[in-house]
Design a protein around this motif. Structure first.
Motif, PDB file in Angstrom:
ATOM      1  N   LEU A  10       0.836  -1.196   0.000  1.00 46.45           N
ATOM      2  CA  LEU A  10       0.000   0.000   0.000  1.00 46.45           C
ATOM      3  C   LEU A  10       0.870   1.245   0.000  1.00 46.45           C
ATOM      4  O   LEU A  10       0.537   2.251  -0.611  1.00 46.45           O
ATOM      5  CB  LEU A  10      -0.913  -0.006   1.224  1.00 46.45           C
ATOM      6  CG  LEU A  10      -1.845  -1.218   1.294  1.00 46.45           C
ATOM      7  CD1 LEU A  10      -2.772  -1.117   2.476  1.00 46.45           C
ATOM      8  CD2 LEU A  10      -2.665  -1.343   0.028  1.00 46.45           C
ATOM      9  N   TYR A  11       2.006   1.171   0.699  1.00 46.10           N
ATOM     10  CA  TYR A  11       2.877   2.349   0.750  1.00 46.10           C
ATOM     11  C   TYR A  11       3.351   2.714  -0.648  1.00 46.10           C
ATOM     12  O   TYR A  11       3.296   3.856  -1.071  1.00 46.10           O
ATOM     13  CB  TYR A  11       4.100   2.074   1.641  1.00 46.10           C
ATOM     14  CG  TYR A  11       3.796   2.075   3.128  1.00 46.10           C
ATOM     15  CD1 TYR A  11       2.632   2.658   3.630  1.00 46.10           C
ATOM     16  CD2 TYR A  11       4.681   1.503   4.036  1.00 46.10           C
ATOM     17  CE1 TYR A  11       2.358   2.655   4.987  1.00 46.10           C
ATOM     18  CE2 TYR A  11       4.414   1.503   5.399  1.00 46.10           C
ATOM     19  CZ  TYR A  11       3.255   2.075   5.877  1.00 46.10           C
ATOM     20  OH  TYR A  11       2.989   2.090   7.208  1.00 46.10           O
ATOM     21  N   ASN A  12       3.853   1.697  -1.377  1.00 45.67           N
ATOM     22  CA  ASN A  12       4.363   1.990  -2.723  1.00 45.67           C
ATOM     23  C   ASN A  12       3.258   2.592  -3.574  1.00 45.67           C
ATOM     24  O   ASN A  12       3.464   3.535  -4.323  1.00 45.67           O
ATOM     25  CB  ASN A  12       4.886   0.718  -3.380  1.00 45.67           C
ATOM     26  CG  ASN A  12       6.178   0.266  -2.747  1.00 45.67           C
ATOM     27  OD1 ASN A  12       6.737   0.979  -1.915  1.00 45.67           O
ATOM     28  ND2 ASN A  12       6.652  -0.896  -3.101  1.00 45.67           N
ATOM     29  N   SER A  13       2.077   1.991  -3.436  1.00 43.79           N
ATOM     30  CA  SER A  13       0.943   2.449  -4.211  1.00 43.79           C
ATOM     31  C   SER A  13       0.605   3.898  -3.826  1.00 43.79           C
ATOM     32  O   SER A  13       0.284   4.725  -4.674  1.00 43.79           O
ATOM     33  CB  SER A  13      -0.178   1.486  -3.893  1.00 43.79           C
ATOM     34  OG  SER A  13      -1.306   1.791  -4.518  1.00 43.79           O
ATOM     35  N   ARG A  70      11.958   0.501 -12.373  1.00 45.94           N
ATOM     36  CA  ARG A  70      12.446   0.788 -13.728  1.00 45.94           C
ATOM     37  C   ARG A  70      11.591   1.866 -14.385  1.00 45.94           C
ATOM     38  O   ARG A  70      12.105   2.849 -14.930  1.00 45.94           O
ATOM     39  CB  ARG A  70      12.386  -0.468 -14.580  1.00 45.94           C
ATOM     40  CG  ARG A  70      13.550  -1.399 -14.389  1.00 45.94           C
ATOM     41  CD  ARG A  70      13.652  -2.340 -15.575  1.00 45.94           C
ATOM     42  NE  ARG A  70      12.433  -3.099 -15.826  1.00 45.94           N
ATOM     43  CZ  ARG A  70      12.152  -4.264 -15.245  1.00 45.94           C
ATOM     44  NH1 ARG A  70      12.992  -4.802 -14.385  1.00 45.94           N
ATOM     45  NH2 ARG A  70      11.041  -4.898 -15.524  1.00 45.94           N
ATOM     46  N   GLU A  71      10.263   1.659 -14.302  1.00 42.59           N
ATOM     47  CA  GLU A  71       9.344   2.612 -14.926  1.00 42.59           C
ATOM     48  C   GLU A  71       9.551   4.011 -14.359  1.00 42.59           C
ATOM     49  O   GLU A  71       9.623   4.984 -15.086  1.00 42.59           O
ATOM     50  CB  GLU A  71       7.893   2.191 -14.638  1.00 42.59           C
ATOM     51  CG  GLU A  71       7.341   1.219 -15.624  1.00 42.59           C
ATOM     52  CD  GLU A  71       6.905   1.894 -16.910  1.00 42.59           C
ATOM     53  OE1 GLU A  71       5.901   2.604 -16.929  1.00 42.59           O
ATOM     54  OE2 GLU A  71       7.617   1.723 -17.913  1.00 42.59           O
ATOM     55  N   LEU A 107       1.181   6.195 -14.484  1.00 42.91           N
ATOM     56  CA  LEU A 107       1.276   6.193 -13.018  1.00 42.91           C
ATOM     57  C   LEU A 107       0.061   5.535 -12.395  1.00 42.91           C
ATOM     58  O   LEU A 107       0.175   4.736 -11.468  1.00 42.91           O
ATOM     59  CB  LEU A 107       1.373   7.631 -12.511  1.00 42.91           C
ATOM     60  CG  LEU A 107       2.767   8.240 -12.492  1.00 42.91           C
ATOM     61  CD1 LEU A 107       2.676   9.727 -12.254  1.00 42.91           C
ATOM     62  CD2 LEU A 107       3.607   7.596 -11.400  1.00 42.91           C
ATOM     63  N   ARG A 108      -1.110   5.885 -12.916  1.00 42.02           N
ATOM     64  CA  ARG A 108      -2.335   5.321 -12.320  1.00 42.02           C
ATOM     65  C   ARG A 108      -2.351   3.810 -12.502  1.00 42.02           C
ATOM     66  O   ARG A 108      -2.790   3.075 -11.626  1.00 42.02           O
ATOM     67  CB  ARG A 108      -3.571   5.929 -12.991  1.00 42.02           C
ATOM     68  CG  ARG A 108      -3.775   7.388 -12.674  1.00 42.02           C
ATOM     69  CD  ARG A 108      -4.436   7.594 -11.327  1.00 42.02           C
ATOM     70  NE  ARG A 108      -4.740   8.996 -11.103  1.00 42.02           N
ATOM     71  CZ  ARG A 108      -4.457   9.652  -9.995  1.00 42.02           C
ATOM     72  NH1 ARG A 108      -3.839   9.032  -9.000  1.00 42.02           N
ATOM     73  NH2 ARG A 108      -4.781  10.917  -9.848  1.00 42.02           N
ATOM     74  N   PHE A 109      -1.859   3.358 -13.650  1.00 37.59           N
ATOM     75  CA  PHE A 109      -1.835   1.905 -13.899  1.00 37.59           C
ATOM     76  C   PHE A 109      -0.879   1.244 -12.909  1.00 37.59           C
ATOM     77  O   PHE A 109      -1.187   0.212 -12.311  1.00 37.59           O
ATOM     78  CB  PHE A 109      -1.390   1.638 -15.335  1.00 37.59           C
ATOM     79  CG  PHE A 109      -1.385   0.174 -15.697  1.00 37.59           C
ATOM     80  CD1 PHE A 109      -2.571  -0.459 -16.004  1.00 37.59           C
ATOM     81  CD2 PHE A 109      -0.212  -0.557 -15.720  1.00 37.59           C
ATOM     82  CE1 PHE A 109      -2.588  -1.811 -16.334  1.00 37.59           C
ATOM     83  CE2 PHE A 109      -0.222  -1.906 -16.036  1.00 37.59           C
ATOM     84  CZ  PHE A 109      -1.417  -2.521 -16.349  1.00 37.59           C
ATOM     85  N   LEU A 110       0.293   1.844 -12.713  1.00 40.81           N
ATOM     86  CA  LEU A 110       1.289   1.246 -11.814  1.00 40.81           C
ATOM     87  C   LEU A 110       0.797   1.255 -10.370  1.00 40.81           C
ATOM     88  O   LEU A 110       1.080   0.344  -9.605  1.00 40.81           O
ATOM     89  CB  LEU A 110       2.595   2.049 -11.878  1.00 40.81           C
ATOM     90  CG  LEU A 110       3.432   1.883 -13.134  1.00 40.81           C
ATOM     91  CD1 LEU A 110       4.621   2.812 -13.069  1.00 40.81           C
ATOM     92  CD2 LEU A 110       3.920   0.452 -13.273  1.00 40.81           C
TER      93      LEU A 110
END
Length: 2018
Positions: free
Chosen positions: A734-737, A809-810, A844-847
């Motif tokens: 959740l943090y990464n998100s 990477r992205e 970004l939203r997809f990731l």
């Protein structure tokens, strides 16, 4: 603060070698020294030290790896030792000796001993520093030199970081192993309270101020590098206490929509199997449709079109599977055998560009045998149309398809063409928290009988993927079922089905119901990049949401459990994992079927999904307002749940008790688990032991706010809730998100800013964009730093690791790209770069969307009477706490405005738009041990009221908060106006008023009747608004204001129109009311209705703190002393009063206060002129016809009325054309009020009825701009020669390249007309044809030749345009890379010039290249076919709807439809059209305009406009053809015919219907006489002819002829490209070019035309050159000026002042629409319209465009011989191989007319001799290269259907059998237009002729006429490989029907012109017909030598026998001497 690890020894090592150790903690590793040649023990004796900035968590890991060291190769791992540092954290010192584990996690003998020390800091924990463990980077190049900080340093801390963070770049790792770190920089900790004491900076900064400031700071910075940080952050001053509300209320998914899926099956190729009869089945979901059956062919041609209509929600639609399968020999009795299938989901098609696959080959595979490989290909088109999508079909004319199958496979972009088979493993482990799915009555009955209480649910799991289903076993009666099963799907990889659907269902005798559904999107759990990974997931828990948990038999929200719509309650969670394994299909033991398998799998350990942590959720309700009045009379409370925790009514809390037991370490939980869970320190456990969750607020009776809404009296006392719950700790996900979401939010906000700046035309949008990109770049690099932490947490799955890698990477690449783009942002590239940045946002939203769940979402339910009324769902990640700012949820510890809505379907439509309640909630969710600052974000100034006293360290959460600080404010709402509101009444208007809510107050504006653009101009004052909290906080972050707009109804309650939010500008009592912050500026707020926009509101809001007077203070003090009242915090006394309100002086509106002067806009005087032309198509009003209409125009309270139309039927035009009125409008164009047009019908007795109305929202396009002085001077400059000499390189198609967005210069790259012909020749050349015989004969050419050539040109243009765009982009990128940021502003023009040169160079290169190629051919003069223009859309869209001076305004009436999609115009609401125009200008106007010659003062600005008296016109409609019609009959076809309506005339062409055709060619023209203005709307419809019943409308298109007729673009009759007097291109306008030109010059007051000698003509100051000769029919040349005049007309747009593009000769393509299926195209029609006024000479006859009749041909094929045919039969007697050969042939599509040769029996060598002739007569269309066949489809068909089929000849070789079916041996198919030249001899003929077909030269029988040669026969063997099965020598001879009649021939070897009998060997007879012959043959031929040998052998034997026989006698004789 440090962690020290002392590595002593490693013992029991095996073997001998060099050893090295690696010690890792928190992602940082050290290596030990290398120990050389040590045997079983390695003594390292080394210490490693980690300085650390934050407390070591008890669950962090230390990892030690021991390697065998190698200098050359990579080190080999011996074993690993991992330990959790919990003990170390508690005790600070630990010695350990333990064994290592190997890769498979099994213990090995080797053991390691270490000692660990940990020195924590005393007490407090320091803030994380970015550079934790890391060297402060030495290289600074990775960082931006931010101007942003310097610009806005006072307002927002450096862009990406929170207060007090030191902002490092991306830290560079030092080489690990040095061990010594440079000093760590730790951020200073500053409390957030200090932030507000920075002085009161003005919150609004105009961009200009910033720029000035920037200039100062930057010392003359180059304006092209300045960037602005977040302006919105400043203007909306969002502090950190409140989160932003979401305006859109309605969940968008779940509502059904219309979809139409059209599939065209064109043909199939390379089907595997011998001589089959294939049928293609198209299946979508449950619907199946079949093509017709084609007999005995492996490459059938169908060209059949199927349409499927659906009305379902998008999610359901996109999950449907489209399956194409080929079935062999299906008929009524047998289902046929499946050859192969191809599957993809509809979502994949929809995500393609244009939502379609066009002419792509689908590869078939066999689902029952995955080892088999490709089973053939189907060529098809698939297109999906939703409402409002328009499909751009490429043009359907003569497609010469290149048969490159491999290059055109039906696969989305990026999917490899060679897909492999793969196994998809879905492992289902267990579920928990299931709801009960049975009534309690049943349970009691069961209990009575059986005596035990069971769980009331029997769950199983159903998995659906790629059209297949698999299910687990049913676990009887279990809320916590355990399956441990895996479901295996076999499917091609990558799959074309994106989503996997996983459902827990309840098994029931009657019907199974879904408990919950989860979708897994494969794109999110895999990555197809080169460093990507296969789909993988888990083992992880997924949460399922759906309807509320209380069980009812008929659950109204059952859809939610099926996964439609947003779930309103937690249903269950399921532990599963997904894995994919690519199969090696060549291996032997593989299972070849694709059936779904279910197998059992081993159990999974508890800890595999992560360590269970205790979470704490706290919530405080600060305000509950806007409670719907329906529920306002009963007490209300709010319940908060997370999973099943906190759900008191229907949660199943079994798991909770189990957890409790585990926590206490007793019960059945094993030791290890309790160890894991008991990680909290003992004190904590004691202190929490008795903490009970409080999950709902106390019930309270609402208080009335106003007529519609209530509120709860939460004044100083605010109720709180708190819940403890236990979940696996997967916070990292959740943090990464969250980090990514925050970056995305910031980016989105920034981009909206930039768009706003561009839209409102403020200055310097590029600076803001640079700022945005900078923030993005730092944000991304920050992510890379943060996300890299605690990698080795428990329960991390493969997906976690892989996703992290790919996200890093992205993000890195995005950071780089953002930097690059930032450096390229210039003023003229802002728009393009904005698009690029939008791309980032999507990525970004997809990731950020995390596929593996962890903590379930939080639900807030409003309960009344223990019933659930309305809910809000808050994602748990949004409120999750972290010590790192970026990782924190965006609403964590903030006050959030939540709007509760009704669950499920109730939430759709009007019910979903009304707010059920608005809450101001504060939420905090985090680990229980981090609980200490959970109250820090609340508005300050409260005391906690607790239920129990806690003794431990952790604070006990309060059950309510008492606020003792209260501020009193006055809110001023300046409601100025609204525009484009939603029409809520049947009149098509609304009676709008606005209701403003703030806190618990509400007020309304006055109601303005009958308008969609109300100007209220009203100030609403809210006095004594009490707000709780500290002054400074309220100033920076006041609560939001909700504004709702309603429509007043005389009866019943007001209708809701829409809603918007605003933040007030706050002024404290001690602030000055004046610039720069005050007075507030009017702003536009977007009004939303559900998800659609419903208008805009122009308003301003100010919140002013009220000062106190002394009396009040005195009273307050007394009150405080006498009662224990919370003390009122005093405002500074003696301050000035509230600022005065100065209204406009002239205003007297009674009690209503107008908006004060400082805020209302500054006005100036405008004049608006209105051109009244006429009214059209007025519908009846209340059944009465409109007879005497009038138009009223109103703007800002002033207006004008048109003259009355006396008789609408007779003449619907106005007799007074122009009127005007003057009005005061704001200086700022953006604030201009809309202009309203209303049409009323004047009835008897002075009554008026409103017919319809139209609001012109933006007057900008009607503002008159006086002509430029400079332009005039330029017009008087010298003559400009326009060179259009046809001998120079000119081509009609100009490729336009836009250079700089500012320059708008257009470079025309002229491609020589001849070059194109060369191109075409070149193509032909390539195909081995002689270009010489291409010369078209003038008499042969007709209109269709022109049409087909033009279509080719159109296709080329489209391709060229795409290429040019691509090239322009490429060039821009190159330039950007080159310039970087060096170019200063003054270089810009130089740069422009450079590009121009480049372009020129490029175009000349192109020319040279073409010339080089075509060098030798240059000399042959090429006769050229004249072309017309084919538009692939309506003519209107090309010429701006012909609204150059006459505009059409639709008149609306009736309520607006509530569709999600407001893009589709509500055609039903249009009641007519007003034609006219507007012109507005500021007064006074300059004199010169009126002084011009011939100025008519009555016409104002509308000079030189034709009169509008009725006029008679001949309208000639040409209909060429229709394409892709929607099938109207059951058989999937239609019988179309044309109907044309114009006014009262109607032409039905019913008898000429075209049977069973979806792409009919009509080729007809129709003449109709019409009178404008009465008959001006032309309707062309296509109907479907039916034998019985009425004919159905397929679709229609409407053309407004009047606008075309009067347009300056001259759309009456298109201008041909050349002027000629005869032939196919004859000039068809009664006016010659010279007449047209003279008329145009006269009307436009242009000087000219002056014809000069030498082919010159001068118009205005332009000189044109051209030819002056023309040929008549007899070939005589004569002089003419027509060519010159035509040249000018073709370049009319270049004439100054009056020039515009004139309509060329054309064909337009118009979509056909059907009113029953609004917005969905039903096909297209190609047509054009000519109009000729009847008062001028009549035009000639219409052009003949009737379809070309196919030409009759006869193809004669002589089969001479065959060779090397494979031998099939075995001889009875001799067993030797032979074949009885015959050859069969037919033309494609005519299988029933197949012809066979006689049989060549008993061929032993594969040679056959036939001399046999076939004769195939056929009809052929040269232009389309198709054979035309007319035949009845079936016995019952009424008439013949015409088919067009490619001309292909099929030859097959067979082996004849007498008693069994003949055996098929091989075949060859020759495309008569392009087939291989036959080989000269049988020897040269090989299989390569088929395999390398593409490379070899081809010929066309239609050019060559006669061909002879050898061709190979091929067939596929068992392994699917092509093999040579024979060769045939054949001769093809093509004749026209006339030639064939002159010299007829016989079939076979018959008369006339018989062929001689073949010379066959004697072996070819039959043995039972002539036995003697056979015996003779056997004796003579076959066994001759054998017989001779036998005879010789016998003779020898006889001799030997005789010898032996007579020997003894002779011997005796000899001996005896007798």
């Amino acid at each position: 603060m440090a962690l020290v690890v002392y590595l002593k020894t490693v013992t029991e090592l095996r073997g001998k070698g060099d050893r090295i150790a690696k010690v890792s903690f928190r992602g940082l590793s050290f290596y030990s020294r290398v120990l050389e040649n040590c045997e079983d023990e390695a003594r390292f004796e080394e210490a490693f030290r980690w300085p650390i900035a934050s407390k070591v968590d008890g669950n962090e890991m230390l990892e030690i790896q021991i390697f065998n060291y190698s200098k050359v190769f990579t080190n080999r791992l011996i074993g690993t030792f991992c330990m959790v540092l919990q003990k170390v954290v508690e005790e600070g010192h630990l010695e350990v000796t333990d064994t290592l584990t190997d890769d498979n996690n099994t213990a090995i003998q080797t053991s390691v001993s270490i000692e660990i020390r940990y020195q924590p800091m005393d007490g407090s924990v320091q803030v994380w520093s970015d550079g934790e463990f890391l060297d402060v980077p030495t290289d600074r190049d990775g960082m931006f030199q931010f101007e942003t900080d310097s610009l806005l340093s006072a307002h927002s801390q450096s862009s990406g970081t929170s207060p007090g963070r030191s902002s490092h770049g991306i830290p560079a790792f030092r080489k690990a192993g040095k061990g010594v770190f440079s000093a760590m920089k730790l951020g200073k900790v500053r409390s957030s309270k200090d932030d507000h004491k920075k002085g009161d900076d003005p919150a609004i900064l105009e961009a200009e101020d910033l720029d000035r400031k920037a200039m100062r700071l930057g010392g003359g910075l180059d304006p092209d590098t300045i960037s602005l940080a977040s302006v919105t952050a400043v203007t909306t001053n969002v502090s950190n206490k409140r989160s932003k509300p979401d305006i859109k209320m309605e969940p968008s998914s779940g509502r059904p929509m219309d979809y139409q899926i059209s599939v065209t099956i064109i043909e199939a190729r390379q089907l595997v199997g011998l001589n089959m009869d294939p049928v293609v089945c198209v299946e979508i979901g449950e619907d199946k449709k079949y093509t017709s059956m084609k007999e005995s062919t492996n490459c059938p041609y169908y060209n059949e079109y199927f349409v499927f209509d659906f009305h379902v929600p998008p999610d359901v639609m996109f999950d449907k599977i489209l399956k194409l399968s080929v079935i062999h020999s299906k008929n009524l009795l047998r289902s046929g055998t499946l050859v192969g299938t191809f599957k993809l989901d509809i979502g994949t098609v929809y995500s393609q560009p244009e939502h379609q696959f066009y002419h792509k080959w689908a590869m078939l595979s066999d689902p029952d045998d995955i080892t088999a490989g490709c089973k053939g290909y189907i060529k098809c088109d698939i297109a999906i149309m939703g409402k409002g999508d328009n499909i751009k079909t490429p043009h359907k004319a003569n497609e010469t398809d290149d048969d490159d199958i491999e290059g055109n496979l039906l696969l989305p972009e990026g999917v490899p063409s060679e897909r492999q088979w793969a196994r998809f493993y879905v492992k289902i482990y267990r579920a928990e928290g299931l709801p009960k799915m049975n009534t309690s009555i049943m349970a009691n009955v069961k209990k009575a009988f059986i005596g035990e209480n069971k769980d009331l649910v029997d769950p199983y799991v159903l998995v659906q993927f790629a059209g297949q289903k698999g299910k687990t076993s049913v676990q009887k009666s279990s809320y916590e079922p355990i399956w441990n099963e895996q479901i295996v799907f076999t499917e091609m990889f990558p799959p074309l089905c994106k989503r996997m659907k996983i459902q827990i269902r309840d098994s029931d005798k009657v019907n199974d119901v879904a408990i919950g559904t989860h979708f897994i999107d494969l794109r999110k759990i895999s990555n197809d990049g080169d460093k990507g990974f296969l789909p993988t997931l888990g083992p992880a828990w997924v949460n399922m949401y759906g309807s509320t948990r209380n069980y009812t038999l008929m659950d109204e929200h059952q859809d939610l459990n099926e996964g439609l719509g947003e779930g309103v309650s937690f249903r269950a969670r399921l532990l599963l994992s997904v894995a994919v394994e690519i199969l090696d299909t060549s291996s032997v033991e593989i299972m070849s079927s694709t059936d779904v398998q279910v197998e059992s799998v081993s159990m999974i350990t508890e800890s595999a999904t992560g360590k269970v942590e205790e979470l704490f959720l706290f919530g405080a309700f600060l305000e509950a307002t806007m409670i719907d009045r329906k529920i306002g009379d009963k007490p209300i409370n709010f319940e908060v749940t997370i999973g099943n925790y906190g759900n008191e009514i229907d949660g199943v809390s079994k798991s909770l008790s189990r957890r409790k037991k585990m926590r206490d370490g007793g019960g059945e939980a094993d030791e290890e688990e309790s160890e894991l869970i008991q990680n909290s320190t003992d004190e904590e456990a004691e202190d929490d032991g008795d903490l009970v969750s409080v999950s709902s607020s106390p019930s309270m009776k609402p208080v009335i706010t106003d007529r519609n809404y209530f509120h709860l009296p939460y004044f100083e006392k605010k109720p709180c809730i708190y819940i403890k719950s236990w979940w696996q700790d997967q916070r990292r996900r959740l943090y990464n998100s969250n980090i990514m979401d925050k970056i995305a939010d910031k980016l989105e906000e920034g981009l909206n800013d930039v768009q706003e700046i561009i839209k409102t035309e403020k200055t310097y949008p590029e600076r803001r964009l640079r700022g945005v990109l900078e923030e993005l770049s730092t944000g991304c690099s920050r992510f890379v730093t943060l996300a890299n932490k605690d990698q080795n947490q428990g329960g991390r799955t493969k997906l976690d690791r892989e996703r992290l890698k790919s996200c890093m990477r992205e993000m890195e690449s995005m950071s780089q790209q953002a930097k690059t783009i930032r450096s390229q942002v210039k003023r003229n590239t802002v728009r393009d770069k904005l698009k690029a940045a939008m791309n980032f946002l999507q990525r970004l939203r997809f990731l950020a969307d995390e596929p593996q769940h962890s903590i379930p979402d939080v639900f807030i339910w409003m309960m009344s009477n223990n019933k659930r009324i309305a809910y809000a769902r808050i994602p748990s990640k949004d409120i999750l706490y972290s010590i790192v700012d970026e990782e924190m949820g965006k609403d964590c510890g903030k006050v959030k405005a939540c709007f509760l809505r009704l669950p499920g379907k109730k939430g759709f439509g009007p019910a979903g738009w009304t707010v059920q309640a608005k809450l101001e909630v504060y939420l905090w969710l985090g680990l229980n041990k981090q609980r200490k600052d959970f109250l820090s974000g609340l508005p300050s100034g409260f005391e906690e009221k607790k239920a129990v006293k806690g003794s431990g360290l952790q604070p006990v959460p309060p059950i309510s908060l008492m606020y003792n600080m209260k501020q009193v404010f006055q809110l001023r709402a300046h409601m100025y106006q609204a525009r484009s509101l939603f029409a809520a009444d049947t009149s098509g208007l609304s009676d709008p008023f606005a209701r403003v809510f703030f806190s618990t107050h509400s007020q309304v504006t006055e109601v303005l009747n009958e308008t969609l653009c109300p100007t209220w101009d009203q100030l609403l004052i809210f006095d004594n608004v009490e707000l709780y909290g500290e002054v400074s906080e309220l100033r920076d972050d006041p609560p939001i204001i909700v504004i709702e707009i309603y429509d007043q109804d005389t009866v019943g309650k007001a209708d809701f129109i829409g809603r918007t939010f605003a933040k007030p500008l706050t002024k404290m009592a001690d602030e000055h009311y004046g610039p720069p912050r005050f007075p507030a500026q009017l702003e536009y707020y977007q009004i939303y209705r559900g998800n659609c926009t419903a208008g805009e509101l122009l308003a301003a809001f100010e919140l002013l703190q009220s000062p106190y007077d002394d009396e009040e203070i005195r009273r307050a003090l007394i009150a405080v002393h006498s009662f224990a009242v919370p003390q009122i915090k005093l405002g500074p006394a003696g301050q000035t009063e509230l600022p005065p309100i100065d209204g406009p002086a002239d205003c007297d509106r009674g009690p209503i206060m107008p908006v004060p002067l400082g805020i209302r806009p500054v006005l100036s005087r405008y004049r608006i002129e209105v051109l009244f032309w006429g009214l059209r198509e007025l519908k009846r009003i209340n059944l009465a016809q409109v007879d005497r209409p009038r138009v009223d125009i109103e703007c800002a309270g002033k207006g004008v009325q048109s003259a009355l139309i006396q008789n609408y039927k007779k003449n619907p035009n106005f007799n007074t054309l122009v009127k005007w009125f003057e009005v005061d409008l704001p200086e700022n164009e953006l604030l201009h009020p809309p202009l309203n047009i209303r049409v009323v019908d004047c009835r008897a007795f002075g009554r008026y009825t409103l017919v319809g109305s139209h609001a012109v929202t933006s007057l900008r396009k009607f503002i008159y701009i006086p002509p430029d002085k400079k332009a005039k001077d330029w017009a008087n400059a010298g003559d400009i020669v326009v060179n259009v000499d046809p001998d120079t390189n000119v081509k009609k198609m100009e490729t336009v390249v836009k250079l700089e967005a500012t320059s708008d210069a257009v470079v025309k790259i002229d491609v020589n007309e001849d070059d194109k012909d060369k191109e075409r020749k070149k193509k032909k050349k390539k195909k081995g044809e002689d270009p010489e015989d291409e010369e078209p004969d003038e008499s042969m050419l007709d209109w269709w030749s022109k049409y087909f050539v033009s279509i080719e040109t159109m296709m080329e243009n489209l391709r060229a345009q795409e290429a040019v765009w691509a090239e322009a982009e490429e060039r821009e990128d190159l330039e950007n890379a080159a310039d970087g940021a060096e170019i200063r502003a003054d270089d810009a023009n130089v740069k422009g010039a450079k590009i121009k040169e480049k372009t020129k160079v490029k175009s000349s290169k192109l020319k040279k290249k073409n010339q080089a190629i075509d060098g030798p051919e240059k000399k042959t003069p090429k006769s050229r076919v004249d072309e017309l223009v084919v538009y692939h859309k309506e003519l209107e869209s090309e010429f701006d709807h012909f609204e150059d001076w006459l505009h059409t305004f639709n008149l609306y009436r009736g309520k607006a439809g509530d569709d999600d999609d407001t893009t589709v115009v509500d055609d039903d609401r249009i009641v007519g059209r007003f034609k006219g125009s507007l012109c507005m200008y500021k007064l006074p106007l300059s004199e010169e305009f009126t002084r011009e010659t011939g100025f008519d003062p009555n016409m104002g600005m509308f000079q030189s406009i034709p009169h509008n008296d009725p006029i008679n016109v001949l309208v000639r409609i040409y209909v060429v053809r229709a394409t892709d019609l929607h099938p109207a009959d059951i058989n999937g076809k239609a019988d179309p015919y044309i109907v044309i309506k114009l006014g009262k005339s109607e032409v039905k062409d019913k008898e000429n219907y075209i049977s069973k055709q979806l792409n009919p060619v009509f080729g007809k023209s129709f003449d109709i006489e019409a009178t404008f203005p009465m008959d001006s709307m032309l309707t062309v419809s296509v109907y479907d002819w039916d034998l019985v019943g009425t004919d159905d409308l397929i679709g229609e298109t409407k053309v407004d002829l009047e606008n075309r007729y009067y347009s300056k673009h001259r759309a009456t009759c298109g201008l041909a490209s050349h002027y000629s007097l005869h032939g196919y291109n004859m000039w068809r306008d009664p006016q010659k070019p010279t007449q047209i030109l003279t008329k145009l010059c006269k009307e436009g007051k242009v000087d000219g035309p002056h014809y000069g000698p030498g082919g010159k003509v001068k118009v205005s100051n332009r000189v044109f050159l051209g030819t002056t000769e023309i040929e008549d029919e007899n070939g005589l040349k004569k002089q003419t000026e027509e060519h010159l005049a035509l040249t000018v007309l073709k370049h009319w747009e270049e004439i100054p002042r009056v020039g515009c593009k004139l309509v060329p000769e054309h064909v337009e393509t118009r979509p056909l629409l059907n009113p029953d299926k609004p917005g969905i195209e039903q096909g297209r029609i190609e047509m054009w319209v000519d109009m000729f006024p009847l008062d001028v000479p009549a035009p000639g006859p219409a052009i003949d465009i009737s379809p070309r009749k196919p030409k009759r041909y006869e193809l004669r094929v002589i089969i001479w011989n065959t060779d090397e045919v494979i031998l099939e039969d075995d001889d009875y007697f001799t067993g030797e191989k032979s074949s009885d050969i015959f050859v069969r042939g037919w033309l494609k599509g005519q299988q029933e007319d197949k012809q066979d040769t006689d049989v060549h029996y008993h061929s032993l060598t594969g040679e056959g001799n036939f001399n046999w002739r076939y004769v195939f007569p056929f009809d052929y269309l040269m232009a389309e290269e198709k054979i035309v066949i007319s035949k009845r489809e079936s016995l019952f068909s009424w008439d013949e259907t015409e088919y067009k089929i490619p001309a292909r000849l099929t030859l097959q070789v067979w082996d004849a059998d007498h008693f069994s079916a003949d055996d098929f041996l091989g075949a060859i198919e020759l495309d008569l237009n392009r087939f291989l030249r036959g080989a000269k001899t049988a020897k040269q003929c090989s299989i390569d002729m088929v395999l390398n077909e593409q490379e070899l030269p081809t010929i066309s029988i239609f050019k060559q006429k006669r061909v002879k040669g050898w061709w190979p026969f091929v067939a596929r063997d068992e392994n699917d490989e092509l093999q040579l099965t024979g060769k045939v020598e054949a001769e093809l001879h093509l004749m026209t029907a006339e030639e064939a009649e002159k010299n007829p021939v016989g079939l076979g070897r018959n008369e006339p012109d018989p062929l001689e009998k073949p010379n066959r060997p004697d072996t070819t007879f039959l043995w039972f017909l002539s036995p003697l012959k056979a015996i003779r043959y056997l004796v003579c031929n076959r066994y001759k030598w054998l017989i001779i040998k036998i005879v010789l052998a016998l003779l020898l034997l006889i001799m030997v026998g005789l010898f032996l026989y007579s020997m003894p006698g002779y011997l005796v004789k000899k001996l005896l001497g007798a």
